[in-house]
Design a protein around this motif. Structure first.
Motif, mmCIF file in Angstrom:
data_model
loop_
_atom_site.group_PDB
_atom_site.id
_atom_site.type_symbol
_atom_site.label_atom_id
_atom_site.label_comp_id
_atom_site.label_asym_id
_atom_site.label_seq_id
_atom_site.Cartn_x
_atom_site.Cartn_y
_atom_site.Cartn_z
ATOM 1 N N PRO A 230 0.949 -1.189 0.031
ATOM 2 C CA PRO A 230 0.042 0.058 0.076
ATOM 3 C C PRO A 230 0.926 1.256 0.014
ATOM 4 O O PRO A 230 1.803 1.373 0.607
ATOM 5 C CB PRO A 230 -0.701 -0.204 1.386
ATOM 6 C CG PRO A 230 -0.440 -1.309 1.626
ATOM 7 C CD PRO A 230 0.705 -1.923 1.073
ATOM 8 N N ARG A 231 0.433 2.317 -0.466
ATOM 9 C CA ARG A 231 1.014 3.677 -0.529
ATOM 10 C C ARG A 231 1.699 4.108 0.813
ATOM 11 O O ARG A 231 2.741 4.357 0.743
ATOM 12 C CB ARG A 231 0.222 4.797 -1.254
ATOM 13 C CG ARG A 231 0.563 4.442 -2.956
ATOM 14 C CD ARG A 231 0.321 5.965 -3.220
ATOM 15 N NE ARG A 231 0.587 6.022 -4.700
ATOM 16 C CZ ARG A 231 1.378 6.782 -5.277
ATOM 17 N NH1 ARG A 231 2.233 7.640 -4.503
ATOM 18 N NH2 ARG A 231 1.753 6.834 -6.433
ATOM 19 N N ASP A 232 0.998 3.560 1.804
ATOM 20 C CA ASP A 232 1.396 4.166 3.122
ATOM 21 C C ASP A 232 2.380 2.946 3.655
ATOM 22 O O ASP A 232 2.637 3.256 4.945
ATOM 23 C CB ASP A 232 0.437 4.471 4.162
ATOM 24 C CG ASP A 232 -0.850 3.141 4.385
ATOM 25 O OD1 ASP A 232 -0.505 2.109 3.616
ATOM 26 O OD2 ASP A 232 -1.433 3.228 4.952
ATOM 27 N N ASP A 233 2.532 2.038 2.926
ATOM 28 C CA ASP A 233 3.425 0.942 3.666
ATOM 29 C C ASP A 233 4.267 0.212 2.429
ATOM 30 O O ASP A 233 4.012 -1.109 2.198
ATOM 31 C CB ASP A 233 2.603 -0.056 4.353
ATOM 32 C CG ASP A 233 3.477 -1.079 5.111
ATOM 33 O OD1 ASP A 233 4.663 -1.000 5.270
ATOM 34 O OD2 ASP A 233 3.003 -2.191 5.436
ATOM 35 N N LEU A 234 4.982 1.180 1.714
ATOM 36 C CA LEU A 234 5.476 0.439 0.319
ATOM 37 C C LEU A 234 6.335 -0.583 0.575
ATOM 38 O O LEU A 234 6.876 -1.453 -0.371
ATOM 39 C CB LEU A 234 6.143 1.783 -0.392
ATOM 40 C CG LEU A 234 5.316 2.592 -1.283
ATOM 41 C CD1 LEU A 234 6.120 3.606 -1.914
ATOM 42 C CD2 LEU A 234 4.898 1.504 -2.417
ATOM 43 N N ARG B 230 6.159 -3.214 2.551
ATOM 44 C CA ARG B 230 5.621 -4.315 3.028
ATOM 45 C C ARG B 230 5.957 -5.540 2.387
ATOM 46 O O ARG B 230 6.257 -6.757 3.062
ATOM 47 C CB ARG B 230 4.162 -4.465 2.715
ATOM 48 C CG ARG B 230 3.347 -5.496 3.217
ATOM 49 C CD ARG B 230 1.782 -5.444 3.346
ATOM 50 N NE ARG B 230 1.310 -4.653 4.066
ATOM 51 C CZ ARG B 230 -0.027 -4.270 4.013
ATOM 52 N NH1 ARG B 230 -0.789 -4.966 3.337
ATOM 53 N NH2 ARG B 230 -0.426 -3.369 4.966
ATOM 54 N N HIS C 238 -1.307 -2.894 -4.838
ATOM 55 C CA HIS C 238 0.015 -2.436 -4.556
ATOM 56 C C HIS C 238 0.561 -1.168 -5.229
ATOM 57 O O HIS C 238 0.680 -1.836 -6.474
ATOM 58 C CB HIS C 238 0.696 -3.502 -4.186
ATOM 59 C CG HIS C 238 0.479 -4.346 -3.093
ATOM 60 N ND1 HIS C 238 -0.074 -3.912 -1.803
ATOM 61 C CD2 HIS C 238 0.350 -5.640 -2.850
ATOM 62 C CE1 HIS C 238 -0.370 -4.909 -1.003
ATOM 63 N NE2 HIS C 238 -0.177 -6.195 -1.692
ATOM 64 N N ASP D 84 1.956 3.434 -9.086
ATOM 65 C CA ASP D 84 0.791 2.711 -9.007
ATOM 66 C C ASP D 84 0.709 1.499 -9.735
ATOM 67 O O ASP D 84 -0.038 1.572 -10.971
ATOM 68 C CB ASP D 84 -0.371 3.564 -9.276
ATOM 69 C CG ASP D 84 -0.775 4.679 -8.039
ATOM 70 O OD1 ASP D 84 -0.240 4.328 -6.770
ATOM 71 O OD2 ASP D 84 -1.300 5.828 -8.469
#
Length: 168
Positions: free
Chosen positions: A96-100, A102, A129, A144
């Motif tokens: 996710p953009r707030d947890d690239l 991951r 993702h 993206d």
């Protein structure tokens, strides 16, 4: 190397590469000058090579197995030379953009100098993702990529209410 002003200046051409905060060292005759400068190659850019395409493609990029190992290709610019014995492999993260960070992609390598990186997905879960990568210590902007793992499926289940369903 081109001598531009005798005893005062030189012009140098770079070789292909990656990196940031690189220093220049000059040897003239048997004399070494102190390293100078603070040069950097362009940071990597993730983008499609054609207007109709995506910068991240693969047969299972939208439906990857949760076990990982699905190959995907990233296109763009400034990825550096083809990955070989003496060239460091690129690092690729997605999530996710707030947890690239991951997920970290596996076995990444530059397969077409400066333009293509091939990686395998890591074990994971999630949908849509984004992706970022690093070559030579320089990180790209997030892209993206819409990397998604397959949705879980239920193959069988056992009910706690198999005795008639009245809770007795």
């Amino acid at each position: 190397l081109v001598l531009t002003v005798a005893h005062e200046g030189v012009t140098c051409l770079t070789v292909e590469g990656t990196g940031t905060n690189l220093l220049w060292a000059l040897t003239a005759g048997a004399q070494d000058a102190a390293p100078v400068g603070n040069s950097s190659y362009h940071r990597p850019l993730v983008h499609a090579l054609s207007e109709a395409g995506s910068a991240v493609e693969g047969t299972r990029v939208g439906d990857a197995t949760t076990e990982g190992g699905d190959l995907f290709t990233i296109t763009g610019s400034y990825f550096g030379p083809k990955t070989t014995g003496g060239v460091a492999a690129p690092l690729v993260w997605y999530g996710p953009r707030d947890d690239l960070r991951r997920h970290t992609a596996v076995n990444c390598r530059v397969t077409t100098a400066h333009q293509k990186i091939v990686c395998a997905t890591a074990e994971g879960t999630g949908r849509q993702h984004a992706l970022a990568l690093s070559v030579g210590g320089q990180r790209s902007e997030p892209y993206d990529a819409n990397i998604s793992y397959a949705a879980p499926t239920v193959k069988s289940y056992a009910s706690a209410w198999e005795g008639g369903g009245n809770g007795d």
